[in-house]
Design a protein around this motif. Structure first.
Motif, PDB file in Angstrom:
ATOM      1  N   ASP A   1       0.834  -1.208   0.000  1.00 24.44           N
ATOM      2  CA  ASP A   1       0.000   0.000   0.000  1.00 24.44           C
ATOM      3  C   ASP A   1       0.866   1.255   0.000  1.00 24.44           C
ATOM      4  O   ASP A   1       0.505   2.268  -0.613  1.00 24.44           O
ATOM      5  CB  ASP A   1      -0.950   0.004   1.209  1.00 24.44           C
ATOM      6  CG  ASP A   1      -2.233  -0.761   0.928  1.00 24.44           C
ATOM      7  OD1 ASP A   1      -2.759  -0.637  -0.190  1.00 24.44           O
ATOM      8  OD2 ASP A   1      -2.704  -1.490   1.802  1.00 24.44           O
ATOM      9  N   GLN A   2       2.001   1.164   0.676  1.00 29.76           N
ATOM     10  CA  GLN A   2       2.917   2.306   0.722  1.00 29.76           C
ATOM     11  C   GLN A   2       3.514   2.575  -0.670  1.00 29.76           C
ATOM     12  O   GLN A   2       3.506   3.702  -1.161  1.00 29.76           O
ATOM     13  CB  GLN A   2       4.039   1.973   1.704  1.00 29.76           C
ATOM     14  CG  GLN A   2       4.895   3.099   2.134  1.00 29.76           C
ATOM     15  CD  GLN A   2       5.830   2.632   3.254  1.00 29.76           C
ATOM     16  OE1 GLN A   2       6.554   1.647   3.105  1.00 29.76           O
ATOM     17  NE2 GLN A   2       5.816   3.326   4.373  1.00 29.76           N
ATOM     18  N   VAL A   3       3.976   1.524  -1.318  1.00 26.62           N
ATOM     19  CA  VAL A   3       4.645   1.681  -2.619  1.00 26.62           C
ATOM     20  C   VAL A   3       3.622   2.010  -3.714  1.00 26.62           C
ATOM     21  O   VAL A   3       3.870   2.847  -4.583  1.00 26.62           O
ATOM     22  CB  VAL A   3       5.436   0.395  -2.969  1.00 26.62           C
ATOM     23  CG1 VAL A   3       5.946   0.445  -4.396  1.00 26.62           C
ATOM     24  CG2 VAL A   3       6.584   0.216  -1.997  1.00 26.62           C
ATOM     25  N   GLU A   4       2.468   1.359  -3.653  1.00 25.98           N
ATOM     26  CA  GLU A   4       1.461   1.587  -4.706  1.00 25.98           C
ATOM     27  C   GLU A   4       0.751   2.923  -4.526  1.00 25.98           C
ATOM     28  O   GLU A   4       0.096   3.396  -5.447  1.00 25.98           O
ATOM     29  CB  GLU A   4       0.449   0.436  -4.724  1.00 25.98           C
ATOM     30  CG  GLU A   4       1.073  -0.859  -5.225  1.00 25.98           C
ATOM     31  CD  GLU A   4       0.078  -1.995  -5.318  1.00 25.98           C
ATOM     32  OE1 GLU A   4      -1.087  -1.819  -4.915  1.00 25.98           O
ATOM     33  OE2 GLU A   4       0.479  -3.073  -5.787  1.00 25.98           O
ATOM     34  N   GLY A   5       0.845   3.542  -3.344  1.00 27.01           N
ATOM     35  CA  GLY A   5       0.273   4.874  -3.166  1.00 27.01           C
ATOM     36  C   GLY A   5      -1.088   4.898  -2.502  1.00 27.01           C
ATOM     37  O   GLY A   5      -1.747   5.936  -2.450  1.00 27.01           O
ATOM     38  N   THR A   6      -1.535   3.752  -1.986  1.00 23.36           N
ATOM     39  CA  THR A   6      -2.873   3.694  -1.384  1.00 23.36           C
ATOM     40  C   THR A   6      -2.840   3.842   0.147  1.00 23.36           C
ATOM     41  O   THR A   6      -3.893   3.986   0.766  1.00 23.36           O
ATOM     42  CB  THR A   6      -3.562   2.353  -1.738  1.00 23.36           C
ATOM     43  OG1 THR A   6      -2.584   1.311  -1.664  1.00 23.36           O
ATOM     44  CG2 THR A   6      -4.126   2.385  -3.130  1.00 23.36           C
TER      45      THR A   6
ATOM     46  N   PHE B   1       7.896   6.375   0.092  1.00 19.86           N
ATOM     47  CA  PHE B   1       8.250   4.961  -0.044  1.00 19.86           C
ATOM     48  C   PHE B   1       9.681   4.803  -0.471  1.00 19.86           C
ATOM     49  O   PHE B   1      10.178   3.758  -0.731  1.00 19.86           O
ATOM     50  CB  PHE B   1       7.289   4.256  -1.001  1.00 19.86           C
ATOM     51  CG  PHE B   1       7.259   4.834  -2.392  1.00 19.86           C
ATOM     52  CD1 PHE B   1       8.071   4.306  -3.378  1.00 19.86           C
ATOM     53  CD2 PHE B   1       6.437   5.900  -2.702  1.00 19.86           C
ATOM     54  CE1 PHE B   1       8.045   4.833  -4.664  1.00 19.86           C
ATOM     55  CE2 PHE B   1       6.408   6.428  -3.975  1.00 19.86           C
ATOM     56  CZ  PHE B   1       7.209   5.914  -4.965  1.00 19.86           C
TER      57      PHE B   1
ATOM     58  N   ARG C   1     -14.677   8.690  -5.040  1.00 20.67           N
ATOM     59  CA  ARG C   1     -14.354   8.063  -3.743  1.00 20.67           C
ATOM     60  C   ARG C   1     -14.527   9.071  -2.600  1.00 20.67           C
ATOM     61  O   ARG C   1     -15.027   8.718  -1.534  1.00 20.67           O
ATOM     62  CB  ARG C   1     -12.911   7.548  -3.785  1.00 20.67           C
ATOM     63  CG  ARG C   1     -12.474   6.912  -2.483  1.00 20.67           C
ATOM     64  CD  ARG C   1     -11.114   6.280  -2.621  1.00 20.67           C
ATOM     65  NE  ARG C   1     -10.090   7.238  -2.988  1.00 20.67           N
ATOM     66  CZ  ARG C   1      -8.857   6.928  -3.366  1.00 20.67           C
ATOM     67  NH1 ARG C   1      -8.514   5.662  -3.476  1.00 20.67           N
ATOM     68  NH2 ARG C   1      -7.978   7.865  -3.669  1.00 20.67           N
TER      69      ARG C   1
ATOM     70  N   ARG D   1      -2.111   7.036  -8.189  1.00 17.55           N
ATOM     71  CA  ARG D   1      -1.734   5.707  -7.702  1.00 17.55           C
ATOM     72  C   ARG D   1      -2.499   5.358  -6.424  1.00 17.55           C
ATOM     73  O   ARG D   1      -2.285   4.284  -5.858  1.00 17.55           O
ATOM     74  CB  ARG D   1      -0.231   5.645  -7.443  1.00 17.55           C
ATOM     75  CG  ARG D   1       0.614   5.769  -8.711  1.00 17.55           C
ATOM     76  CD  ARG D   1       2.085   5.500  -8.455  1.00 17.55           C
ATOM     77  NE  ARG D   1       2.581   6.262  -7.326  1.00 17.55           N
ATOM     78  CZ  ARG D   1       2.959   5.735  -6.167  1.00 17.55           C
ATOM     79  NH1 ARG D   1       2.897   4.444  -5.987  1.00 17.55           N
ATOM     80  NH2 ARG D   1       3.404   6.493  -5.194  1.00 17.55           N
ATOM     81  N   SER D   2      -3.340   6.272  -5.963  1.00 13.61           N
ATOM     82  CA  SER D   2      -4.033   6.002  -4.701  1.00 13.61           C
ATOM     83  C   SER D   2      -5.264   5.115  -4.881  1.00 13.61           C
ATOM     84  O   SER D   2      -6.097   5.006  -3.988  1.00 13.61           O
ATOM     85  CB  SER D   2      -4.452   7.312  -4.033  1.00 13.61           C
ATOM     86  OG  SER D   2      -5.504   7.910  -4.739  1.00 13.61           O
ATOM     87  N   VAL D   3      -5.353   4.484  -6.046  1.00 10.23           N
ATOM     88  CA  VAL D   3      -6.412   3.491  -6.264  1.00 10.23           C
ATOM     89  C   VAL D   3      -5.740   2.156  -6.624  1.00 10.23           C
ATOM     90  O   VAL D   3      -4.571   2.134  -6.999  1.00 10.23           O
ATOM     91  CB  VAL D   3      -7.375   3.908  -7.407  1.00 10.23           C
ATOM     92  CG1 VAL D   3      -8.295   5.014  -6.960  1.00 10.23           C
ATOM     93  CG2 VAL D   3      -6.606   4.328  -8.648  1.00 10.23           C
ATOM     94  N   TYR D   4      -6.471   1.071  -6.467  1.00 10.79           N
ATOM     95  CA  TYR D   4      -5.912  -0.259  -6.752  1.00 10.79           C
ATOM     96  C   TYR D   4      -6.040  -0.542  -8.245  1.00 10.79           C
ATOM     97  O   TYR D   4      -7.136  -0.744  -8.746  1.00 10.79           O
ATOM     98  CB  TYR D   4      -6.625  -1.312  -5.902  1.00 10.79           C
ATOM     99  CG  TYR D   4      -6.337  -1.146  -4.433  1.00 10.79           C
ATOM    100  CD1 TYR D   4      -5.168  -1.653  -3.877  1.00 10.79           C
ATOM    101  CD2 TYR D   4      -7.200  -0.430  -3.610  1.00 10.79           C
ATOM    102  CE1 TYR D   4      -4.876  -1.475  -2.528  1.00 10.79           C
ATOM    103  CE2 TYR D   4      -6.916  -0.251  -2.262  1.00 10.79           C
ATOM    104  CZ  TYR D   4      -5.755  -0.777  -1.727  1.00 10.79           C
ATOM    105  OH  TYR D   4      -5.467  -0.584  -0.401  1.00 10.79           O
TER     106      TYR D   4
ATOM    107  N   ASN E   1      -3.041  12.014  -6.636  1.00 12.66           N
ATOM    108  CA  ASN E   1      -2.197  10.818  -6.657  1.00 12.66           C
ATOM    109  C   ASN E   1      -2.998   9.715  -7.328  1.00 12.66           C
ATOM    110  O   ASN E   1      -3.777   9.022  -6.675  1.00 12.66           O
ATOM    111  CB  ASN E   1      -1.808  10.413  -5.229  1.00 12.66           C
ATOM    112  CG  ASN E   1      -0.956   9.161  -5.207  1.00 12.66           C
ATOM    113  OD1 ASN E   1      -0.580   8.641  -6.263  1.00 12.66           O
ATOM    114  ND2 ASN E   1      -0.662   8.670  -4.024  1.00 12.66           N
TER     115      ASN E   1
ATOM    116  N   PHE F   1     -13.959   1.262  -0.631  1.00  9.86           N
ATOM    117  CA  PHE F   1     -13.966   2.507   0.134  1.00  9.86           C
ATOM    118  C   PHE F   1     -15.369   2.873   0.639  1.00  9.86           C
ATOM    119  O   PHE F   1     -15.488   3.568   1.643  1.00  9.86           O
ATOM    120  CB  PHE F   1     -13.320   3.636  -0.675  1.00  9.86           C
ATOM    121  CG  PHE F   1     -11.819   3.483  -0.740  1.00  9.86           C
ATOM    122  CD1 PHE F   1     -11.037   3.883   0.341  1.00  9.86           C
ATOM    123  CD2 PHE F   1     -11.192   2.896  -1.822  1.00  9.86           C
ATOM    124  CE1 PHE F   1      -9.656   3.710   0.319  1.00  9.86           C
ATOM    125  CE2 PHE F   1      -9.813   2.722  -1.848  1.00  9.86           C
ATOM    126  CZ  PHE F   1      -9.040   3.131  -0.786  1.00  9.86           C
TER     127      PHE F   1
END
Lengths: 270, 223
Positions: free
Chosen positions: A90-95, A270, B153, B91-94, B89, B106
């Motif tokens: 989660d840290q590396v992927e940004g979540t 990260f 979200r 990247r803040s989603v999967y 960001n 979420f």
């Protein structure tokens, strides 16, 4: 919603998310099963070298010993290492940062990080037994409900250590290697693949301090001597007691790590 | 929503430094419910830091704030129940999941009841023009489409306070209008929005307030 209801809702949501991600990596699951088969066949051959010693009466006895060791060690690794690995992902992927803005408890987040790897490993344990039986995993008197309970208690105990490893990830962006190393050392000294009695005296004292030692003892009783209820209850209570000490400590380290990262503004780093 | 008489945001003398570099200096602002405030500042001015402080992921060195009536320092978990956050960001989603699967996760963390999640997601997706790509994998989407997912979200669970960083970044013209309408609808329902933006051209004439961040200080500004 009540605390428990909220916990179940959030852990369930993480589980669904991770199962979906897992489904998108089907090959990994198949290779995991192949690795299990490879490991068991190897240990079956190794067991022929071990039988009829002062430690084991027969090769089958050693094979039983090692199969249980592999299963319990797998649950330990899934619980302990996957918490740190998921936090790091989660840290590396940004979540991670957006998760930190959500109204969820640390316990729910930590268990949410580990729940799917633990379920995977419990399933892997069943598959391991299914593969091991035709290879000679027999002469057992299992208490299956107690076995499942022991494995769940093992997961709870090691998830607490996983919280501490996740705390390292949150604080200094490292910790997965430390969790992996701790798992490897515990597997080595706790009687997973060979009895503790072969270790030098000072290492046996260290083994007594390893939670895995107690998880393995309880699992072996549940699978090999499932009728010995009084011994089983005593060993399970030991696991409960260790968890009762480790869980608050693990949660506290995670809370402190979040506080540290929030103060330094490094949750997104990260 | 926030109770009558309570401000959506009341920040007093917030300050923050990173490794000796002052990012925020005695920043104070008040945002009433039902209103939106555009926080303008150059790149690196500290807009995102202010949003991060108000969304509880960065601790201020000094000062304090109340968000939806809750103390940022002492009641952070309760603040989190009131805010909807969209950082810059993508990247803040999967990325291995679809927008719907992301939003389902979420919605659960935001406390939306299981039976209402799908309806709420479909409704927000329709508002933001996301219906056509709601079930595609995030990795296949454009930057603008991902931007809409992050805004969607932020709207889950009907938060009292929206904290949004550069919501129009990467959006096409319909996307800009959908986003503005999305924010306005929430304001009409009693929410408030703090919107950080380096440029304000597309936000002009929308009946939003404006405040500027200069050298770490907040300066009320006319459009």
């Amino acid at each position: 919603m009540s605390g428990i209801g909220s916990f179940v809702r959030i852990v369930g949501a993480f589980a669904r998310k991770d199962f979906r991600v897992l489904r998108s990596y089907r090959v990994g699951f198949i290779t995991g099963i192949l690795a299990t088969v490879y490991g068991l066949v190897s240990f079956r051959f190794v067991s022929h070298l071990v039988g009829d010693t002062k430690y084991f009466g027969s090769s089958s006895e050693y094979f039983r010993f090692v199969v249980i060791g592999v299963i319990v060690s797998g649950v330990m690794r899934a619980s302990m290492v996957s918490t740190a690995v998921s936090a790091r992902r989660d840290q590396v992927e940004g979540t991670l940062e957006i998760l930190a803005t959500q109204p969820i408890s640390l316990m729910a987040l930590g268990v949410g990080w580990a729940i799917v790897p633990i379920i995977e490993e419990l399933l892997a344990g069943l598959i391991t037994i299914a593969i091991a039986v035709p290879l000679g995993f027999n002469h057992i008197t299992p208490n299956w409900p107690a076995t499942v309970l022991v494995l769940i208690l093992t997961a709870i105990m090691f998830i607490a250590i996983g919280f501490a490893a996740a705390a390292l990830v949150l604080a200094i962006q490292q910790g997965t290697a430390a969790a992996g190393a701790a798992g490897a050392v515990m597997s080595l000294i706790s009687g997973a693949l060979f009895p503790i009695s072969v270790l030098p005296g000072w290492l046996r004292i260290v083994a007594d301090a390893s939670p895995l030692t107690y998880a393995l003892r309880a699992a072996r009783t549940a699978i090999e001597h499932g009728g010995d209820t009084s011994r089983l209850i005593g060993q399970m209570l030991t696991l409960v007691a260790i968890s009762a000490v480790l869980l608050p400590v693990g949660l506290l380290t995670m809370r402190l790590a979040f506080d540290y990262a929030r103060t330094r503004g490094t949750l997104a780093r990260f | 929503m926030v109770e009558d008489g309570i401000k959506a945001i009341e920040a007093r003398n917030l300050s923050k430094s990173f490794k000796g570099r002052v990012v925020l200096r005695d920043a104070s602002l008040t945002l009433p419910t039902g209103e939106a405030l555009v926080l303008q500042g150059e790149n690196g001015a500290g807009k995102t830091t202010l949003l991060r402080i108000l969304s509880t992921v960065v601790r201020p060195d000094g000062g304090n704030a109340r968000v939806a009536g809750f103390d940022l320092r002492r009641e952070a978990p309760r603040v989190r129940t009131q805010i909807g956050v969209a950082f810059v960001n993508e990247r803040s989603v999967y990325w291995r999941l679809s927008p719907r699967e992301n939003l389902m996760l979420f919605a659960a963390t935001r406390g939306v009841a299981a039976g209402d999640r799908r309806t709420q997601i479909d409704s927000i997706a329709a508002e933001l023009g996301m219906t056509a790509f709601l079930d595609r994998r995030i990795g296949e989407l454009s930057t603008g489409q991902r931007q809409r997912i992050m805004l969607a979200r932020a709207g889950l669970g009907n938060p009292s306070v929206l904290l949004i960083d550069e919501p129009l970044r990467g959006l096409d013209e319909p996307g800009v209008e959908d986003t503005i309408a999305f924010i306005r609808r929430r304001l009409a329902d009693g929410a408030a929005a703090l919107i950080a933006a380096p440029t304000v051209t597309e936000l002009r004439g929308r009946d939003f307030g404006l405040i500027r961040l200069l050298d770490g200080c907040l300066v009320p500004t006319a459009w």
